[in-house]
Design a protein around this motif. Structure first.
Motif, PDB file in Angstrom:
ATOM      1  N   ASN A 128       0.821  -1.223   0.000  1.00  0.00           N
ATOM      2  CA  ASN A 128       0.000   0.000   0.000  1.00  0.00           C
ATOM      3  C   ASN A 128       0.851   1.268   0.000  1.00  0.00           C
ATOM      4  O   ASN A 128       0.588   2.222   0.742  1.00  0.00           O
ATOM      5  CB  ASN A 128      -0.961   0.005   1.199  1.00  0.00           C
ATOM      6  N   GLY A 129       1.879   1.256  -0.827  1.00  0.00           N
ATOM      7  CA  GLY A 129       2.706   2.437  -0.999  1.00  0.00           C
ATOM      8  C   GLY A 129       3.821   2.598   0.010  1.00  0.00           C
ATOM      9  O   GLY A 129       4.608   3.546  -0.084  1.00  0.00           O
ATOM     10  N   ILE A 130       3.933   1.681   0.984  1.00  0.00           N
ATOM     11  CA  ILE A 130       4.971   1.757   2.010  1.00  0.00           C
ATOM     12  C   ILE A 130       5.963   0.619   1.786  1.00  0.00           C
ATOM     13  O   ILE A 130       5.581  -0.543   1.640  1.00  0.00           O
ATOM     14  CB  ILE A 130       4.367   1.650   3.430  1.00  0.00           C
ATOM     15  N   HIS A 131       7.261   0.948   1.780  1.00  0.00           N
ATOM     16  CA  HIS A 131       8.290  -0.059   1.539  1.00  0.00           C
ATOM     17  C   HIS A 131       8.763  -0.656   2.863  1.00  0.00           C
ATOM     18  O   HIS A 131       9.216   0.057   3.752  1.00  0.00           O
ATOM     19  CB  HIS A 131       9.464   0.556   0.794  1.00  0.00           C
ATOM     20  N   ILE A 132       8.664  -1.975   2.953  1.00  0.00           N
ATOM     21  CA  ILE A 132       9.022  -2.719   4.166  1.00  0.00           C
ATOM     22  C   ILE A 132      10.301  -3.505   3.907  1.00  0.00           C
ATOM     23  O   ILE A 132      10.402  -4.257   2.931  1.00  0.00           O
ATOM     24  CB  ILE A 132       7.880  -3.677   4.579  1.00  0.00           C
ATOM     25  N   ALA A 133      11.280  -3.346   4.803  1.00  0.00           N
ATOM     26  CA  ALA A 133      12.578  -4.018   4.654  1.00  0.00           C
ATOM     27  C   ALA A 133      12.533  -5.408   5.278  1.00  0.00           C
ATOM     28  O   ALA A 133      11.961  -5.599   6.350  1.00  0.00           O
ATOM     29  CB  ALA A 133      13.672  -3.182   5.324  1.00  0.00           C
ATOM     30  N   TRP A 134      13.174  -6.368   4.591  1.00  0.00           N
ATOM     31  CA  TRP A 134      13.255  -7.725   5.125  1.00  0.00           C
ATOM     32  C   TRP A 134      14.517  -8.410   4.604  1.00  0.00           C
ATOM     33  O   TRP A 134      15.094  -7.997   3.617  1.00  0.00           O
ATOM     34  CB  TRP A 134      12.013  -8.538   4.747  1.00  0.00           C
ATOM     35  N   ARG A 135      14.941  -9.439   5.316  1.00  0.00           N
ATOM     36  CA  ARG A 135      16.078 -10.235   4.879  1.00  0.00           C
ATOM     37  C   ARG A 135      15.987 -11.619   5.511  1.00  0.00           C
ATOM     38  O   ARG A 135      15.189 -11.824   6.429  1.00  0.00           O
ATOM     39  CB  ARG A 135      17.401  -9.558   5.217  1.00  0.00           C
ATOM     40  N   THR A 136      16.796 -12.537   5.040  1.00  0.00           N
ATOM     41  CA  THR A 136      16.761 -13.904   5.555  1.00  0.00           C
ATOM     42  C   THR A 136      18.133 -14.311   6.079  1.00  0.00           C
ATOM     43  O   THR A 136      19.159 -13.743   5.717  1.00  0.00           O
ATOM     44  CB  THR A 136      16.318 -14.903   4.474  1.00  0.00           C
ATOM     45  N   GLU A 139      19.222 -21.466   5.562  1.00  0.00           N
ATOM     46  CA  GLU A 139      18.405 -22.189   4.590  1.00  0.00           C
ATOM     47  C   GLU A 139      17.907 -23.475   5.218  1.00  0.00           C
ATOM     48  O   GLU A 139      18.570 -24.043   6.089  1.00  0.00           O
ATOM     49  CB  GLU A 139      19.215 -22.514   3.328  1.00  0.00           C
ATOM     50  N   GLY A 140      16.758 -23.944   4.760  1.00  0.00           N
ATOM     51  CA  GLY A 140      16.213 -25.202   5.266  1.00  0.00           C
ATOM     52  C   GLY A 140      14.757 -25.352   4.900  1.00  0.00           C
ATOM     53  O   GLY A 140      14.137 -24.442   4.333  1.00  0.00           O
ATOM     54  N   PRO A 141      14.178 -26.517   5.208  1.00  0.00           N
ATOM     55  CA  PRO A 141      12.796 -26.784   4.822  1.00  0.00           C
ATOM     56  C   PRO A 141      11.752 -26.026   5.636  1.00  0.00           C
ATOM     57  O   PRO A 141      10.605 -25.928   5.226  1.00  0.00           O
ATOM     58  CB  PRO A 141      12.670 -28.300   5.052  1.00  0.00           C
ATOM     59  N   THR A 142      12.135 -25.503   6.798  1.00  0.00           N
ATOM     60  CA  THR A 142      11.191 -24.784   7.650  1.00  0.00           C
ATOM     61  C   THR A 142      11.489 -23.297   7.632  1.00  0.00           C
ATOM     62  O   THR A 142      12.633 -22.883   7.823  1.00  0.00           O
ATOM     63  CB  THR A 142      11.263 -25.292   9.108  1.00  0.00           C
ATOM     64  N   ASP A 143      10.465 -22.498   7.392  1.00  0.00           N
ATOM     65  CA  ASP A 143      10.594 -21.054   7.486  1.00  0.00           C
ATOM     66  C   ASP A 143      10.176 -20.607   8.884  1.00  0.00           C
ATOM     67  O   ASP A 143       9.141 -21.040   9.410  1.00  0.00           O
ATOM     68  CB  ASP A 143       9.692 -20.355   6.468  1.00  0.00           C
ATOM     69  N   ALA A 209       6.605 -11.939  -0.372  1.00  0.00           N
ATOM     70  CA  ALA A 209       7.820 -11.545  -1.080  1.00  0.00           C
ATOM     71  C   ALA A 209       8.917 -12.591  -0.921  1.00  0.00           C
ATOM     72  O   ALA A 209       9.712 -12.823  -1.837  1.00  0.00           O
ATOM     73  CB  ALA A 209       8.305 -10.191  -0.567  1.00  0.00           C
ATOM     74  N   ALA A 210       8.955 -13.240   0.241  1.00  0.00           N
ATOM     75  CA  ALA A 210       9.944 -14.285   0.498  1.00  0.00           C
ATOM     76  C   ALA A 210       9.534 -15.624  -0.094  1.00  0.00           C
ATOM     77  O   ALA A 210      10.245 -16.614   0.056  1.00  0.00           O
ATOM     78  CB  ALA A 210      10.160 -14.432   2.004  1.00  0.00           C
TER      79      ALA A 210
END
Length: 395
Positions: A128-136, A139-143, A209-210
């Motif tokens: 909705n027009g707002i940029h949200i930062a994320w990172r990971t 690695e693995g089968p479970t998030d 996004a992820a």
């Protein structure tokens, strides 16, 4: 794994590696007594400030009575090992009646800025027009989706050793997804108070996004009510829900005695804002380290990088009026509620009440009084979480 960040410390022709416990002068290895090495390392790591004699004694000789003469000898040996000189100090400078400061310029290669391996770049998703930062991380089968407390910063958090250690274990064999809430950290700063529903929408946007179809939600402190609404609203996206040090209702009520009254709450927010720029309310967030000058300085810098006083006031005004008690019965995923017995910021009874309202939830009361999950006994928190981290998600 945790990186040996100290390999990066280089200054005026010297290098210090606390992992290998090596001090080199122009690449020539120097012999250094263990306590003298610890002294040099401590001053280097706290080089942005003057370190008092009392602090050095407490940190380096915690169980031994050390005379001022003994400390002076250790400083003298440190200077000798560094080929530094008291009268024309390039590295360790004496500040009269205050203590000592590491004054040399230090170079840190970019590869050692973060204390973890397997960290992704920072990404941004627009909601909705707002940029949200994320990172990971990992690695693995479970998030595992981490929902932070009232402040966070996706860069600064991985320069904090305790956080890096906790997240490294949490991400072992799994993919940890972390984000900064709107107006906080690296996410877009907006001029209005974010609502509960907007925060729920941001969580969903980050998961999309992820490309995570389903995740274990790990929410701490102020993010607890948001995670509860998310789990009730999007049950197909939640493998399990883990809540730490959190609550269902922001204020004390006739039938909810677990939180502060409005008067006490507002007075605390005023106090927090008045202390912004310093180690605001550290004695409530992490009493076990609140007297540590390094912790005080680190918390103050973290607050300044993460948000502004106006943003935080608006955020706590929203949190004050939150009440998700009527939504908790709609949560149908495996749920774990963790709370430390002596938590000074959120009473343990608030966590117990939260668990009682969620069908089938398990409540675990942990020893300790720190509100921060990564301070104190990390292992008790991580061990309690393990059964809820086993389910495979669908990245």
């Amino acid at each position: 794994m945790i990186k040996p960040s100290a390999t990066s410390f280089r200054f005026v022709g010297r290098s210090l590696d606390p992992v290998l416990r090596e001090l080199r002068l122009n690449d020539e290895l120097r012999e250094v007594e263990p306590k003298v090495f610890d002294l040099i390392e401590y001053l280097l790591r706290n080089r942005e400030r003057v370190v008092s004699k009392d602090e050095l004694q407490d940190k380096l000789w915690p169980d031994v009575v050390v005379t001022e003469a003994s400390l002076s000898r250790a400083i003298m040996k440190a200077r000798k090992a560094l080929d530094d000189h008291a009268r024309e100090a390039e590295i360790i400078r004496t500040v009269p009646r205050k203590g000592f400061r590491f004054v040399a310029d230090v170079r840190e290669p970019a590869g050692s800025v973060f204390l973890v391996d397997g960290l992704s770049d920072v990404h941004f998703v627009e909601n909705n027009g707002i940029h949200i930062a994320w990172r990971t991380l990992g690695e693995g089968p479970t998030d595992v989706f981490f929902a932070p407390g009232f402040v966070s910063h996706l860069d600064t958090r991985y320069r904090i050793r305790e956080v890096a250690e906790f997240d490294t274990q949490l991400a072992a064999g799994r993919r940890l997804i972390a984000y900064d809430k709107r107006s906080v950290g690296l996410s877009e700063r907006i001029g209005e108070r974010p609502t509960l529903e907007e925060n729920v929408g941001d969580m969903l946007a980050v998961l999309d996004a992820a490309k995570s179809k389903k995740a274990v939600i790990f929410a701490v402190s102020e993010s607890g009510p948001v995670a509860c609404r998310f789990a009730a609203k999007y049950p197909d996206r939640v493998t399990a829900l883990i809540l730490y040090g959190t609550f269902a209702c922001g204020l004390k009520d006739d039938d909810y005695p677990h939180m502060w009254s409005r008067k006490t709450y507002d007075a605390w927010v005023d106090s927090l804002i008045s202390q912004w720029g310093g180690a605001a309310s550290l004695e409530l967030f992490a009493p076990s380290i609140s007297d540590d000058p390094a912790a005080q300085d680190g918390w103050a810098r973290y607050l300044r990088s993460a948000a502004t006083p106006g943003v935080i006031r608006g955020m706590f005004e929203v949190l004050r009026d939150i009440d998700v008690r009527d939504e908790l019965a709609g949560i149908n995923c495996p749920t774990l509620v963790l709370h430390r017995r002596g938590d000074r910021l959120v009473q343990c009874s608030a966590g117990r009440d939260l668990a009682e309202r969620i069908p089938g939830a398990k409540f675990v009361e942990l020893p300790g009084r720190d509100h921060w999950w990564f301070v104190g006994d990390q292992q008790s928190v991580l061990q309690a979480m393990q059964p809820y981290l086993q389910a495979t998600s669908e990245p």
